[in-house]
Write a protein that holds these residues in place. Sequence first.
Motif, PDB file in Angstrom:
ATOM      1  N   GLN B 211       0.837  -1.200   0.000  1.00  0.00           N
ATOM      2  CA  GLN B 211       0.000   0.000   0.000  1.00  0.00           C
ATOM      3  C   GLN B 211       0.875   1.254   0.000  1.00  0.00           C
ATOM      4  O   GLN B 211       0.536   2.262  -0.618  1.00  0.00           O
ATOM      5  CB  GLN B 211      -0.912  -0.023   1.232  1.00  0.00           C
ATOM      6  CG  GLN B 211      -2.077   0.917   1.115  1.00  0.00           C
ATOM      7  CD  GLN B 211      -3.345   0.331   1.707  1.00  0.00           C
ATOM      8  OE1 GLN B 211      -3.599  -0.875   1.593  1.00  0.00           O
ATOM      9  NE2 GLN B 211      -4.136   1.157   2.349  1.00  0.00           N
ATOM     10  N   SER B 212       2.008   1.174   0.690  1.00  0.00           N
ATOM     11  CA  SER B 212       2.931   2.308   0.734  1.00  0.00           C
ATOM     12  C   SER B 212       3.493   2.598  -0.664  1.00  0.00           C
ATOM     13  O   SER B 212       3.667   3.754  -1.045  1.00  0.00           O
ATOM     14  CB  SER B 212       4.045   2.001   1.728  1.00  0.00           C
ATOM     15  OG  SER B 212       5.224   2.661   1.381  1.00  0.00           O
ATOM     16  N   GLU B 213       3.759   1.565  -1.450  1.00  0.00           N
ATOM     17  CA  GLU B 213       4.238   1.782  -2.814  1.00  0.00           C
ATOM     18  C   GLU B 213       3.152   2.404  -3.690  1.00  0.00           C
ATOM     19  O   GLU B 213       3.418   3.275  -4.515  1.00  0.00           O
ATOM     20  CB  GLU B 213       4.726   0.459  -3.420  1.00  0.00           C
ATOM     21  CG  GLU B 213       6.066   0.011  -2.838  1.00  0.00           C
ATOM     22  CD  GLU B 213       6.492  -1.380  -3.334  1.00  0.00           C
ATOM     23  OE1 GLU B 213       7.696  -1.559  -3.563  1.00  0.00           O
ATOM     24  OE2 GLU B 213       5.625  -2.272  -3.473  1.00  0.00           O
ATOM     25  N   VAL B 214       1.921   1.926  -3.514  1.00  0.00           N
ATOM     26  CA  VAL B 214       0.804   2.488  -4.286  1.00  0.00           C
ATOM     27  C   VAL B 214       0.684   3.981  -3.998  1.00  0.00           C
ATOM     28  O   VAL B 214       0.490   4.800  -4.901  1.00  0.00           O
ATOM     29  CB  VAL B 214      -0.513   1.756  -3.941  1.00  0.00           C
ATOM     30  CG1 VAL B 214      -1.708   2.513  -4.502  1.00  0.00           C
ATOM     31  CG2 VAL B 214      -0.484   0.327  -4.474  1.00  0.00           C
ATOM     32  N   ILE B 215       0.823   4.347  -2.729  1.00  0.00           N
ATOM     33  CA  ILE B 215       0.700   5.760  -2.332  1.00  0.00           C
ATOM     34  C   ILE B 215       1.867   6.583  -2.880  1.00  0.00           C
ATOM     35  O   ILE B 215       1.669   7.631  -3.486  1.00  0.00           O
ATOM     36  CB  ILE B 215       0.599   5.850  -0.796  1.00  0.00           C
ATOM     37  CG1 ILE B 215      -0.779   5.331  -0.345  1.00  0.00           C
ATOM     38  CG2 ILE B 215       0.843   7.271  -0.305  1.00  0.00           C
ATOM     39  CD1 ILE B 215      -0.955   5.176   1.144  1.00  0.00           C
ATOM     40  N   LYS B 216       3.082   6.080  -2.721  1.00  0.00           N
ATOM     41  CA  LYS B 216       4.265   6.806  -3.180  1.00  0.00           C
ATOM     42  C   LYS B 216       4.222   7.099  -4.674  1.00  0.00           C
ATOM     43  O   LYS B 216       4.541   8.195  -5.111  1.00  0.00           O
ATOM     44  CB  LYS B 216       5.529   5.962  -2.942  1.00  0.00           C
ATOM     45  CG  LYS B 216       6.123   6.059  -1.584  1.00  0.00           C
ATOM     46  CD  LYS B 216       7.426   5.258  -1.604  1.00  0.00           C
ATOM     47  CE  LYS B 216       7.936   5.010  -0.214  1.00  0.00           C
ATOM     48  NZ  LYS B 216       9.067   4.047  -0.245  1.00  0.00           N
ATOM     49  N   PHE B 217       3.880   6.086  -5.454  1.00  0.00           N
ATOM     50  CA  PHE B 217       4.031   6.207  -6.899  1.00  0.00           C
ATOM     51  C   PHE B 217       2.713   6.543  -7.597  1.00  0.00           C
ATOM     52  O   PHE B 217       2.570   6.376  -8.807  1.00  0.00           O
ATOM     53  CB  PHE B 217       4.683   4.932  -7.461  1.00  0.00           C
ATOM     54  CG  PHE B 217       5.972   4.602  -6.759  1.00  0.00           C
ATOM     55  CD1 PHE B 217       7.023   5.523  -6.774  1.00  0.00           C
ATOM     56  CD2 PHE B 217       6.131   3.435  -6.035  1.00  0.00           C
ATOM     57  CE1 PHE B 217       8.212   5.256  -6.093  1.00  0.00           C
ATOM     58  CE2 PHE B 217       7.304   3.159  -5.349  1.00  0.00           C
ATOM     59  CZ  PHE B 217       8.348   4.075  -5.373  1.00  0.00           C
ATOM     60  N   SER B 218       1.768   7.068  -6.822  1.00  0.00           N
ATOM     61  CA  SER B 218       0.434   7.349  -7.347  1.00  0.00           C
ATOM     62  C   SER B 218       0.424   8.448  -8.400  1.00  0.00           C
ATOM     63  O   SER B 218      -0.535   8.567  -9.165  1.00  0.00           O
ATOM     64  CB  SER B 218      -0.500   7.729  -6.204  1.00  0.00           C
ATOM     65  OG  SER B 218      -0.003   8.887  -5.547  1.00  0.00           O
ATOM     66  N   ALA B 219       1.478   9.269  -8.468  1.00  0.00           N
ATOM     67  CA  ALA B 219       1.488  10.373  -9.429  1.00  0.00           C
ATOM     68  C   ALA B 219       1.534   9.884 -10.872  1.00  0.00           C
ATOM     69  O   ALA B 219       1.359  10.667 -11.799  1.00  0.00           O
ATOM     70  CB  ALA B 219       2.673  11.312  -9.162  1.00  0.00           C
TER      71      ALA B 219
END
Lengths: 309, 309
Positions: B211-219
Amino acid sequence: MGTVLHTVAIVGLGLIGSSIARGARTYGLADRVVAVDRDEAVLDRVRALGIADLATSSLADGVTEADLVILCVPVGAIGAVAAELAPHLKPGAILSDVGSVKGSVVAAAASHLKPENPFVPAHPVAGTEYSGPDSGFATLFQNRWCIITPPEGVDDGAVATVTAFWEGLGAIVETMTPEHHDLVLAITSHVPHLIAYNIVGTAADLETVTQSEVIKFSAGGFRDFTRIAASDPTMWRDVFLTNKEAVLEMLGRFNEDLSALTKAIRWGDGDALFELFTRTRAIRKGIVAMGQETAEPDFGRARLDAKSD
Amino acid sequence: MGTVLHTVAIVGLGLIGSSIARGARTYGLADRVVAVDRDEAVLDRVRALGIADLATSSLADGVTEADLVILCVPVGAIGAVAAELAPHLKPGAILSDVGSVKGSVVAAAASHLKPENPFVPAHPVAGTEYSGPDSGFATLFQNRWCIITPPEGVDDGAVATVTAFWEGLGAIVETMTPEHHDLVLAITSHVPHLIAYNIVGTAADLETVTQSEVIKFSAGGFRDFTRIAASDPTMWRDVFLTNKEAVLEMLGRFNEDLSALTKAIRWGDGDALFELFTRTRAIRKGIVAMGQETAEPDFGRARLDAKSD
């Protein structure tokens, strides 16, 4: 940080390439910025904008003095461009890229390089829906992640140079394997683009609802999708052709979930809908909290208060 | 335009209801604005914000003097609220609503009303991802469409009053049948929300990507979807339960198109991908040209230039 490169060469002066050129100068990351593009119209714009010290259509001329060459071309072209420029790199020159796909690209490019030219693939996760040299800006990468996927055994100094360059542009650098990168991007970028393109296509093809109605009433949610469905077609065609496996995997999961949701609608299962609709709010909060999104309503879209007539 | 109502009563002071209350006063559309909400915490906010002349939890007290009553409650509640307030309407008082679904809602509300109380359903196609009385603003409806779906035989004067009220709030009024409204909104609003909720759910449930990766790279695209997937869960549950038929129809077409696109990826059909990705750009241009969207890159999102640390 701190190393200033002598010459950085940027191949492909679109949104990303021209933003790097601007940023390299704005943040003092290189003494000399060389722009290489095969399109003379693009080179004319680069010269008019004054964002490079040299603008040339010759790969050989453009890369021969470079300490760092960054390929900013569609991922499908990276292998061919790497093959063409490889003989002209000086010893120790580093090759990098900005492609949205890593696994197949690393393989395509690396095979052409001499051992004294390290390849350090990079992917800045940033962009807008606009294309071309005029659309770039120096701050595009500020506070955005840049993922580096160094091949096994690559020179540590080269990785440090590429890392410092991206940090100089304001990005936060994270390292992972090409395979993991491609999975992460499939869900955070590739499948979102695919379903946005898809629904805009579906809406355009309806016979019961006119295109004019779709446009008029788009403020109900649809217009958000049209932004990413306006992205560069060549770039995105190549993404789906080169990251096929991870995209199909994530698309499979998306479809399973959509089938369950469709069933909940058909059977009137309000609790299942409510549960999902509540859970999804948390992810947006995380994105806003991490500074990757604005908290303003409607993305802080300029208020369209005045009628345009 | 021009008629100023004596009293307008707004039932449900969320994003839409509180924006109407603010707008009615800002644009001088009624001498008196009455706010009715069953939630005392909402009424306290309405009083603190000073956006109504009277704030009450009693439907009977709230509507008894009103010339126009606008229901701003989730569409699943419209029938029950209409039944409860019907006996308290004065002769000639008009009932309206703002629901995103019309067919089943018209049927649910109309049956409870006395013949001397016309029902003129309306749907302003405007909103943000925020909910509650604090999130409203007077200009929300400026240059947005408001769809009115008058039942057959309804009093022309009542339709004119509701039309003038929405034009007074800055909206452009269009009239259509409830059935056509529900089809148009299914593709421009309901299915886009559904697939946004769906992909955010898919991303949250992966075991290979955190989930942390999804949030980080959401741009990379994903974050656009999280905005509409942060919308009010109760409102959207009711939309899918009450517009089931049109949503399933449009979802069927979306799925057919997505299957074709998936096949093009699997077989490496770059031309098919390129053709769709080119075609979809035109629709966004139409939306921008019609003043329903900003042309600024990234929606004109505030530039997140400074690192937040």
